[in-house]
Design an enzyme around this catalytic site. Structure first.
Site, PDB file in Angstrom:
ATOM      1  N   LYS A  21       0.835  -1.208   0.000  1.00  0.00           N
ATOM      2  CA  LYS A  21       0.000   0.000   0.000  1.00  0.00           C
ATOM      3  C   LYS A  21       0.866   1.253   0.000  1.00  0.00           C
ATOM      4  O   LYS A  21       0.597   2.206  -0.749  1.00  0.00           O
ATOM      5  CB  LYS A  21      -0.903  -0.007   1.236  1.00  0.00           C
ATOM      6  CG  LYS A  21      -1.666   1.302   1.455  1.00  0.00           C
ATOM      7  CD  LYS A  21      -2.375   1.307   2.794  1.00  0.00           C
ATOM      8  CE  LYS A  21      -1.466   1.677   3.931  1.00  0.00           C
ATOM      9  NZ  LYS A  21      -1.583   3.051   4.396  1.00  0.00           N
ATOM     10  N   ASN A  22       1.897   1.267   0.828  1.00  0.00           N
ATOM     11  CA  ASN A  22       2.720   2.472   0.970  1.00  0.00           C
ATOM     12  C   ASN A  22       3.649   2.707  -0.213  1.00  0.00           C
ATOM     13  O   ASN A  22       4.342   3.722  -0.268  1.00  0.00           O
ATOM     14  CB  ASN A  22       3.524   2.409   2.270  1.00  0.00           C
ATOM     15  CG  ASN A  22       2.649   2.570   3.491  1.00  0.00           C
ATOM     16  OD1 ASN A  22       1.556   3.121   3.410  1.00  0.00           O
ATOM     17  ND2 ASN A  22       3.109   2.073   4.623  1.00  0.00           N
TER      18      ASN A  22
ATOM     19  N   ARG B 230       1.722  14.456  12.459  1.00  0.00           N
ATOM     20  CA  ARG B 230       2.691  14.210  11.403  1.00  0.00           C
ATOM     21  C   ARG B 230       2.657  15.430  10.489  1.00  0.00           C
ATOM     22  O   ARG B 230       2.040  15.414   9.422  1.00  0.00           O
ATOM     23  CB  ARG B 230       2.344  12.919  10.652  1.00  0.00           C
ATOM     24  CG  ARG B 230       2.523  11.692  11.527  1.00  0.00           C
ATOM     25  CD  ARG B 230       2.259  10.422  10.783  1.00  0.00           C
ATOM     26  NE  ARG B 230       0.820  10.165  10.642  1.00  0.00           N
ATOM     27  CZ  ARG B 230       0.319   9.103  10.023  1.00  0.00           C
ATOM     28  NH1 ARG B 230       1.110   8.220   9.491  1.00  0.00           N
ATOM     29  NH2 ARG B 230      -0.974   8.932   9.950  1.00  0.00           N
TER      30      ARG B 230
ATOM     31  N   ARG C 129      -8.112  -0.288   5.491  1.00  0.00           N
ATOM     32  CA  ARG C 129      -7.286   0.713   4.819  1.00  0.00           C
ATOM     33  C   ARG C 129      -5.967   0.127   4.331  1.00  0.00           C
ATOM     34  O   ARG C 129      -5.367   0.660   3.391  1.00  0.00           O
ATOM     35  CB  ARG C 129      -6.998   1.904   5.745  1.00  0.00           C
ATOM     36  CG  ARG C 129      -8.208   2.779   6.040  1.00  0.00           C
ATOM     37  CD  ARG C 129      -7.817   3.979   6.885  1.00  0.00           C
ATOM     38  NE  ARG C 129      -6.671   4.645   6.294  1.00  0.00           N
ATOM     39  CZ  ARG C 129      -5.547   4.946   6.959  1.00  0.00           C
ATOM     40  NH1 ARG C 129      -5.434   4.646   8.235  1.00  0.00           N
ATOM     41  NH2 ARG C 129      -4.554   5.544   6.350  1.00  0.00           N
TER      42      ARG C 129
ATOM     43  N   ASP D 260       5.251   0.406  12.064  1.00  0.00           N
ATOM     44  CA  ASP D 260       4.027  -0.253  11.625  1.00  0.00           C
ATOM     45  C   ASP D 260       3.927  -1.707  12.078  1.00  0.00           C
ATOM     46  O   ASP D 260       2.905  -2.358  11.873  1.00  0.00           O
ATOM     47  CB  ASP D 260       3.909  -0.190  10.099  1.00  0.00           C
ATOM     48  CG  ASP D 260       3.441   1.175   9.606  1.00  0.00           C
ATOM     49  OD1 ASP D 260       3.079   2.018  10.448  1.00  0.00           O
ATOM     50  OD2 ASP D 260       3.436   1.395   8.374  1.00  0.00           O
TER      51      ASP D 260
ATOM     52  N   CYS E 283      -4.751   8.152  10.304  1.00  0.00           N
ATOM     53  CA  CYS E 283      -4.835   7.490  11.604  1.00  0.00           C
ATOM     54  C   CYS E 283      -4.483   8.436  12.746  1.00  0.00           C
ATOM     55  O   CYS E 283      -3.643   9.324  12.606  1.00  0.00           O
ATOM     56  CB  CYS E 283      -3.875   6.292  11.643  1.00  0.00           C
ATOM     57  SG  CYS E 283      -4.475   4.864  10.745  1.00  0.00           S
TER      58      CYS E 283
END
Length: 418
Positions: A22-23, A120, A395, A303, A115
């Protein structure tokens, strides 16, 4: 909202295939705004990817999705504004800022959401774009940027931010002259983005190190690109095997990207065997307690912190987890305590006294990776665990309950109307 119910206490056994990262997919999708027709494969079918595709479509891109294949064409755009309604759902939407500004000369992007794991800020994105010559204003919750053409510059990042590095690298592709990004983030997803950009004509050197050099080009072309495997999904399934005392082979992964995780799993007592694109983990009995400190890549990934905390909750001995990346990433601790975990938090450290067992309980997910931590705890717990607010899970994980069932877990998703 959907719920996931787990009847715990079963060892996981079998093989699981990992999907695309995903990232990695998100910044590559955003980069298509730089021009050219692109076809991406191994794109995970998760909510964040769907949100990014919707955003690209809203801006005027033609987006065709066929399973894990996404074809994008951006010959023209209707808008240079990324609205709050979409950006609030996913902070990675900020990644359209650099490409929009570089190719189309302007961008209006809502300040991002995502999230609730801590602040951030996008200050480093804005500072870098300002040095590249952008005129920037932040007002009414939006970033407004303009530039006739960006100009290369030397950029130093106070913190090696992943999305900041990606945004500035994409913007620099079409800037006039040379851009040097110092103290750049080194994550594999940044390397994958750079590889995809180089295929399209970008001149980038140093991705994967803390010094990235980009020589600007006039235009970008299209390409085909396969997204790399998701190292966090792979790590999650390895931890799931460890916490249930099972044996699981993770396929379609890149073992060297998971070294920080597999080192700790071995230290916890698991047997880990790596192949070219596979990792097999075998565990029996309770894990050993280990200390973990999160760092930017190649350190232990933040993560994976919640998943490791779940594993340490049933360990022999005491473990200390230190979170150095996000200041609010222990908000899953009260939910693990509801399941019987003995965890004490003091600032950026959590001390976990391992218990012989956890017990099933109703719990609530607070963010994407906390959801995965609760899933793992539920797999190991006695009795049933009911996890609510699993929209966070969707997600970043594709069909996780189906993959777990294929490994022998008793997992059920209860679908409810939105």
């Amino acid at each position: 909202m959907d719920r996931i119910i787990i009847d715990g206490g079963r060892s996981l056994r079998g093989t699981v295939r990992i999907g695309g990262a995903k990232n990695s997919a998100l910044p590559i999708l955003a980069s298509t705004l730089l021009g050219g027709d692109c076809c991406l494969t191994n794109v995970p079918r998760v909510v964040d990817v769907t949100t990014m595709c919707k955003l690209l479509g809203m801006l005027g891109a033609s987006v065709e999705v066929d399973g894990s294949r996404v074809a994008i064409s951006v010959s023209e755009i209707r808008s240079t504004e990324a609205p709050y309604d979409l950006v609030r759902r996913m902070r990675a939407s900020i990644l359209v800022l650099g490409p929009l500004l570089a190719r189309w000369g302007e961008a209006t992007v809502s300040l991002p959401g995502g999230c609730a794991i801590g602040t951030r800020p996008v200050d480093l994105h804005l500072a870098g774009l300002g040095k590249l010559g952008a005129e920037l204003h932040v007002e009414h919750g939006y970033i407004r940027a303009r530039a006739r053409r960006l100009k290369g510059a030397r950029l130093y990042l106070d913190v090696p931010t992943v999305t900041g590095t990606e945004n500035l690298m994409m913007a620099a592709c079409l800037a006039e002259g040379t851009t040097v990004i110092e103290n750049a983030a080194k994550e594999p997803e940044i390397v994958d983005l750079a590889v995809s950009l180089i295929k399209r004509g970008a001149r980038i050197a140093g991705a994967g190190t803390d010094l990235i050099t980009v020589h600007g080009v006039i235009e970008m072309r299209g390409t085909d690109h396969e997204v790399i495997p998701d190292r966090i999904e792979a790590g999650t399934f390895l931890a799931a095997a460890a916490i249930t005392g099972g044996q699981v082979t993770v396929e379609a992964c890149i073992p060297e990207q998971l070294e920080a995780v597999t080192v700790k799993l071995r230290e916890a007592g698991a047997e880990v065997v790596e192949g070219k694109e596979t990792i097999r983990l075998t565990a029996s009995g309770r894990p050993n307690g280990v200390d973990v400190k999160t760092f930017a890549y190649p350190g232990f990934p933040t993560d994976m912190q919640a998943q490791m905390m779940a594993l340490m909750s049933v360990s022999k001995g005491t473990s200390v987890i230190t979170e150095t990346v996000f200041e609010s990433r222990f908000i899953h601790v009260p939910e693990l305590r509801r399941m019987g975990a003995d965890i004490k938090v003091d600032g950026h450290q959590a001390v976990i006294n391992g218990r012989p067992r956890l017990t099933g309980a109703p719990v609530m997910a607070s963010d994407l990776r906390a959801s995965a931590g609760l899933i793992l705890a539920g797999l190991a717990a006695e009795g049933k665990t009911e996890i609510s607010r699993v929209y966070h899970l969707d997600r970043g994980y594709e069909r996780i309950e189906e993959k777990l069932r294929d490994l022998g877990a008793a997992v059920e998703r209860i679908r409810e109307p939105a």
